[in-house]
Write an enzyme that holds these catalytic residues in place. Structure first.
Site, PDB file in Angstrom:
ATOM      1  CD  GLU A   1      -3.250  -0.942   1.950  1.00 24.97           C
ATOM      2  OE1 GLU A   1      -3.198  -0.138   2.901  1.00 24.97           O
ATOM      3  OE2 GLU A   1      -4.227  -1.676   1.739  1.00 24.97           O
TER       4      GLU A   1
HETATM    5  C1  BMA Z   1      -4.666  -3.345   4.790  1.00 26.76           C
HETATM    6  C2  BMA Z   1      -3.383  -3.876   5.316  1.00 26.76           C
HETATM    7  C3  BMA Z   1      -3.109  -3.400   6.689  1.00 26.76           C
HETATM    8  C4  BMA Z   1      -4.334  -3.187   7.477  1.00 26.76           C
HETATM    9  C5  BMA Z   1      -5.592  -3.624   6.801  1.00 26.76           C
HETATM   10  C6  BMA Z   1      -6.833  -3.278   7.521  1.00 26.76           C
HETATM   11  O1  BMA Z   1      -4.636  -2.688   3.664  1.00 26.76           O
HETATM   12  O2  BMA Z   1      -2.391  -3.625   4.433  1.00 26.76           O
HETATM   13  O3  BMA Z   1      -2.356  -2.258   6.620  1.00 26.76           O
HETATM   14  O4  BMA Z   1      -4.206  -3.799   8.684  1.00 26.76           O
HETATM   15  O5  BMA Z   1      -5.642  -3.052   5.580  1.00 26.76           O
HETATM   16  O6  BMA Z   1      -7.006  -1.898   7.603  1.00 26.76           O
END
Ligand code: BMA
Length: 822
Positions: A429
């Site tokens: 991300e």
């Molecule tokens: C995602 C993951 C984490 C996170 C999850 C829930 O995108 O990459 O960073 O824990 O979402 O928000």
């Protein structure tokens, strides 16, 4: 012969006294306590009662001082006597994180990257007899904050922003499912190696011909040091027998290629076997090194999707396109050394048993332990491997990138031979956050995206040099003009839960060519909660319960999704059940909807769905489908059903119930489809049976059923039968469930064997959840039961006196004995 002396016993540790000069602090006799290696300071403080268990209650808040403290470790050990010409290396497999190491008073190592193992030649410093090792770990939090004060704050999601400057597992800083627990210590093994010669860099990038009739095993190894004699290279077949061997003079780099005709191919779970060959290099003095490898080709295919824009994103193994149902992996504990090989095996076996074929090692954790990948090789779980960057605008100054390069090279060299390794991925991300701050995507100013050179130059260069056969992908999510693109690359579908908080029934709309993340929260099991929450705090919105939900707005969002689905219960057992039922429904909708889009050759519209997240690292309300006690939640069973090799799906639209089947096997499947429409009271409205031939590795649309019935009060059930047994089923109830008046199902449960139950109902039952012994896994659970059928379920551990059941509409959880008598 290499003599290896493990240095795990006899360590001591204590908190650094900041006012005392370092040498005096080390020399002072007081305060030292036994330290575990591999270990963390937290584990040792916990073992002697000097901190409370951070997994319990609000204790996390009371242990924060540990991460703000510097720690001293010391060890006295006897070195073996060395012969002339022998080398001695001290090997530290993992130092967490800012470490300085002295041997007999001399500084021999400074390390600032938890992911890089260190080997230090110490022949010059080692004494015969007693030796003294000292290690100082500076607080990673304070050191990082110091660097940040100098170089500037950077944007991120989750955790203290200084983490972006520190090469330490990022989840240690706290995440939206994990506590802040800033560990320190010797988290992997430590040993002294004494040798005249040793073997290094054993490699074998296996390849297979296009017709899969011939495999090449190009073995290479470096001989370090001096030895007279030969090195023997061997190839062992999956049965352990030597297939071929080659003897060469033991000097410098040695290489030889073995060829095998008609090799045994390695396949992902459910698609074939997982035969593993062994390559071994051995010196005449008995020193040897080996790797386990598999013969398979793996390609990431981005090709046109018939009649649709963009391109596919699917994995092809041995020429066969594979729909990658699977899950995201986070470290299974906050204290990494607690994760035993057995625990890795159990957790990954749970994934395989849920019909998963891919696990993504997420970038906020660690490059996992060797055993993780060994087990994936054995179980046939493909590994999507992130590099360790997550949710942040990382720096890219020279020193930082030098550390990343070292880290990446070590990781790629260590993991590249695994048959399970399917993809290297630059980060988690980071493109998404760059998008959100205007540093990427349409109109974005990429000069603000420092780490772009890490993801698009540095890491791909390392991968193409050291592991060219494994595909590299810059980030997850990535592809298309921005990272939420639905037509190119992979996608994280957070339109449900985060973002727009879309209804989970809409998951299919938020597809991507490969959905690498999506998820829905639920509570962990009641038994686990009761082990960490004081009796007076056991209600849904208690301070302790909310402390154990780390997501921004977590408890509020969760209430919205529960409240959209069922009446919100006020008691904890009811709330646990409601949240877990809702999560199971949500994930069922996603997996079935996206797998339907697997299509056929030339039209692979959606090729993967990896749930966020498989596991937890502590007792928490999170997106996990298995809680930290190892107990699968109902969603686990929903996914298992949706990913069956042959599965059936039903979705109710304005036109009636659309029905489809997926045949994920390599063969045509002849099945009988049974369709039933029933009232909520269980009266059959219509029924239909069809004989079908389902084409291999394709989705077959089966048309519309039950169009004439009122969707608001009709249950539609589809089963696929083969050779007299039900191989797949799906039951759709009118939604939202909260509007329904559900009759008592008249559930009857009979214990029919040491681990088996038989269940039947007189009226339809939605979401029958069985519990018996804690931490037990069922072959199926959270069942929809209809009159006229008897379901048999099995479990690993059945404790009939503790057997309980609950279903949608039940006022409480019922002991099975009680309603059997009724
Ligand atoms: C995602 C993951 C984490 C996170 C999850 C829930 O995108 O990459 O960073 O824990 O979402 O928000």
């Amino acid at each position: 012969m290499t003599h290896t002396l493990p240095l795990h016993a006899g360590w001591q540790f204590k908190a650094r006294a900041p006012q005392t000069p370092l040498n005096d602090d080390f020399a002072a006799d007081s305060d030292w306590a036994a330290a575990s290696v591999p270990g963390t300071v937290h584990q040792d403080l916990l073992a002697t009662g000097r901190i409370p268990d951070p997994n319990v209650g609000l204790n996390e808040l009371d242990v924060q001082w540990v991460g703000e403290t510097d720690w001293l470790y010391q060890l006295e050990f006897d070195a073996p006597s060395m012969e002339s010409g022998e080398q001695a290396d001290l090997c530290f497999d993992g130092l967490d994180t800012f470490a300085k190491v002295w041997l007999n008073g001399e500084l021999i190592l400074e390390s600032e990257n938890m992911f890089v193992p260190r080997r230090v030649s110490v022949a010059g410093q080692l004494r015969e007899g007693s030796n003294e090792l000292r290690v100082l770990f500076s607080s990673a939090l304070l050191r990082g904050q110091g660097i940040e004060a100098e170089l500037g704050k950077r944007q991120l999601w989750n955790g203290d922003s200084s983490r972006l400057y520190v090469r330490k597992a990022q989840y240690h800083y706290g995440w939206d499912w994990g506590p802040v627990l800033m560990t320190a210590g010797l988290w992997r093994g430590v040993r002294l190696e004494v040798y005249a010669a040793r073997l290094d860099e054993l490699a074998c990038p296996v390849s297979v011909s296009d017709d899969f009739k011939r495999a090449e095993f190009p073995v290479s190894v470096d001989v370090k040091g001096k030895i007279a004699g030969n090195v023997v290279l061997e190839l062992l077949g999956p049965d352990g027998a030597v297939v071929a061997s080659e003897t060469r003079p033991a000097a410098g780099s040695v290489a030889h290629t073995f060829s095998v005709e008609n090799p045994a191919l390695w396949w992902p779970a459910g698609h074939g076997e997982q035969p593993l060959y062994t390559v071994r290099a051995g010196l005449e003095d008995g020193t040897s090194s080996e790797l386990r490898v598999g013969v398979r080709s793996i390609r990431l295919i981005q090709e046109p999707v018939a009649d649709e824009p963009g391109s596919s994103f699917f994995f092809e193994v041995n020429g066969m396109p594979i729909f990658c149902g699977g899950a995201n992996w986070i470290p299974d504990d906050n204290f990494l050394p607690r994760i035993s090989p057995e625990r890795y095996r159990t957790r990954l076996t749970q994934a395989r048993d849920a019909n998963m074929v891919m696990i993504r090692v997420w970038g906020g954790g660690i490059y996992e332990d060797d055993v993780f990948y060994d087990v994936c090789d054995e179980l046939g779980l493909l590994v999507w491997q992130d590099f360790m960057f997550a949710c942040g605008m990382y720096p890219a100054h020279t020193e930082f990138q030098a550390s990343i390069r070292e880290e990446a090279e070590v990781a790629v060299r260590r993991l590249r031979h695994h048959a399970s390794l399917a993809l290297w991925c630059g980060n988690n991300e980071d493109y998404q956050i760059a998008n959100s701050v205007g540093a990427y995507g349409p109109g974005g100013d990429e000069s603000k995206f420092d780490a772009l050179s890490t993801y698009e130059e540095l890491l791909p260069e390392v991968c193409s040099r050291l592991n060219p056969a494994t595909p590299y992908w810059p980030g997850s999510a990535f592809g298309g003009p921005n990272s939420t693109d639905q037509e190119i690359g992979d996608r994280h579908t957070w339109d449900v839960w985060h973002g727009a908080m879309a209804p989970y029934q809409d998951y299919p709309k938020y597809e991507g060519r490969f959905v690498a993340e999506f998820g829905m929260q639920s509570l962990p099991s009641l038994a686990l909660l009761e082990s960490v929450v004081a009796p007076e705090e056991r209600f849904p919105a208690s301070r302790t319960l909310e402390h154990h939900n780390k997501a921004g707005d977590g408890p509020r969002r969760l209430n919205v999704y529960i409240g959209d689905t069922v009446p919100i219960p006020a008691d904890l057992p009811g709330y646990v059940y409601a949240s877990q039922l809702m999560q199971a429904e949500a994930l069922d909708s996603a997996y079935r909807g996206w797998r339907r889009r697997w299509g056929r050759d030339g039209k692979r519209a959606v090729s993967g769905a990896l749930v966020w997240q498989l596991n937890d690292c502590w007792p928490v309300t999170s997106w996990a489908i298995i809680d930290s006690s190892g107990q699968p939640k109902p969603a686990y069973y929903a996914i298992k059903g949706a990913l069956k090799p042959v599965s059936v799906g039903v979705t109710v639209t304005g036109k009636g119930a659309e029905v489809w089947a997926v045949n994920g096997t390599t063969e045509v499947q002849t099945v009988t489809l049974d369709l039933r429409a029933l009232t909520l009271e269980g009266k059959e409205l219509s029924a239909e049976t069809r004989e079908l031939k389902l084409a291999a590795n394709e989705v077959t649309e089966l048309g519309i059923f039950a169009a004439e019935h009122d969707a608001a009060s009709t249950i539609v059930a589809a089963t696929l039968n083969q050779d007299g047994s039900v191989i797949a089923r799906e039951v759709r109830w009118p939604e939202p469930f909260k509007y329904l008046t559900l009759p008592d199902p008249g559930l009857k449960v009979e214990v029919t064997g040491p681990n088996a139950l038989s269940l039947s109902v007189t009226r339809p039952a939605k979401g029958v959840w069985l519990e018996s012994a804690p931490e037990t896994v069922w072959d199926d659970n959270m069942l929809d039961l209809l009159p006229g059928e008897t379901r048999v379920v099995r479990t690993q551990k059945l404790s009939p006196s503790n057997l309980t059941a609950r279903w949608l509409g039940a006022e409480e959880t019922v002991r099975v004995g009680e309603f059997e008598r009724a």
